[in-house]
Design a protein around this motif. Sequence first.
Motif, PDB file in Angstrom:
ATOM      1  N   ARG A  62      12.564   2.756  -0.482  1.00  0.00           N
ATOM      2  CA  ARG A  62      11.641   3.967  -1.242  1.00  0.00           C
ATOM      3  C   ARG A  62      11.751   5.244  -0.409  1.00  0.00           C
ATOM      4  O   ARG A  62      11.108   6.349  -0.532  1.00  0.00           O
ATOM      5  N   LEU A  63      12.048   5.729   0.694  1.00  0.00           N
ATOM      6  CA  LEU A  63      12.268   6.653   1.104  1.00  0.00           C
ATOM      7  C   LEU A  63      13.513   7.450   0.897  1.00  0.00           C
ATOM      8  O   LEU A  63      13.331   8.670   0.542  1.00  0.00           O
ATOM      9  N   SER A  64      14.425   6.422   0.897  1.00  0.00           N
ATOM     10  CA  SER A  64      15.744   7.596  -0.208  1.00  0.00           C
ATOM     11  C   SER A  64      15.358   8.300  -1.454  1.00  0.00           C
ATOM     12  O   SER A  64      16.389   8.848  -1.995  1.00  0.00           O
ATOM     13  N   MET A  65      14.725   7.451  -2.051  1.00  0.00           N
ATOM     14  CA  MET A  65      14.857   7.649  -3.396  1.00  0.00           C
ATOM     15  C   MET A  65      13.738   8.919  -3.714  1.00  0.00           C
ATOM     16  O   MET A  65      14.399  10.059  -4.388  1.00  0.00           O
ATOM     17  N   PHE A  66      12.907   9.780  -3.212  1.00  0.00           N
ATOM     18  CA  PHE A  66      12.218  10.789  -3.289  1.00  0.00           C
ATOM     19  C   PHE A  66      12.060  11.459  -2.289  1.00  0.00           C
ATOM     20  O   PHE A  66      11.720  12.692  -1.504  1.00  0.00           O
ATOM     21  N   GLY A  67      13.510  11.732  -0.796  1.00  0.00           N
ATOM     22  CA  GLY A  67      13.522  12.744   0.072  1.00  0.00           C
ATOM     23  C   GLY A  67      13.062  12.442   0.944  1.00  0.00           C
ATOM     24  O   GLY A  67      12.090  13.216   2.200  1.00  0.00           O
ATOM     25  N   LEU A  98       0.661  -1.472  -0.334  1.00  0.00           N
ATOM     26  CA  LEU A  98       0.118  -0.171  -0.034  1.00  0.00           C
ATOM     27  C   LEU A  98       1.122   1.355   0.199  1.00  0.00           C
ATOM     28  O   LEU A  98       0.507   2.332  -0.561  1.00  0.00           O
ATOM     29  N   ALA A  99       1.952   1.076   0.447  1.00  0.00           N
ATOM     30  CA  ALA A  99       2.958   2.452   0.618  1.00  0.00           C
ATOM     31  C   ALA A  99       4.229   2.471  -0.807  1.00  0.00           C
ATOM     32  O   ALA A  99       4.068   3.955  -0.781  1.00  0.00           O
ATOM     33  N   LEU A 100       3.573   1.771  -1.233  1.00  0.00           N
ATOM     34  CA  LEU A 100       4.062   1.593  -3.221  1.00  0.00           C
ATOM     35  C   LEU A 100       3.665   3.013  -3.378  1.00  0.00           C
ATOM     36  O   LEU A 100       4.275   3.607  -4.297  1.00  0.00           O
ATOM     37  N   ILE A 101       2.056   3.276  -3.300  1.00  0.00           N
ATOM     38  CA  ILE A 101       1.571   4.473  -4.227  1.00  0.00           C
ATOM     39  C   ILE A 101       1.949   5.316  -3.432  1.00  0.00           C
ATOM     40  O   ILE A 101       2.436   5.987  -2.225  1.00  0.00           O
TER      41      ILE A 101
END
Length: 82
Positions: free
Chosen positions: A74-79, A18-21
Amino acid sequence: MGLFSLLWGILAMLWMVLALIPVIGITNWLLIPFAAIGALIAAIGIALTSPGKRGRAKAGLVLNGIVIVVAVVRLSMFGGLL
């Protein structure tokens, strides 16, 4: 404890999907501690059970570990925002 950590890992994995959205990705900040608690429960389950009955706890540890790695990436990809 093994079954509990396995179920915790499955729940964390569903939350990770769900958090991948993109808009809901900020929930990864809550997902990482949730999965870390599951990994801690799995580690305790591995330490306290007999060698023949550690399969579920090991599976829970692996699932929670995968969730933590994916959430951090996932968090590191988009700050840490998306």
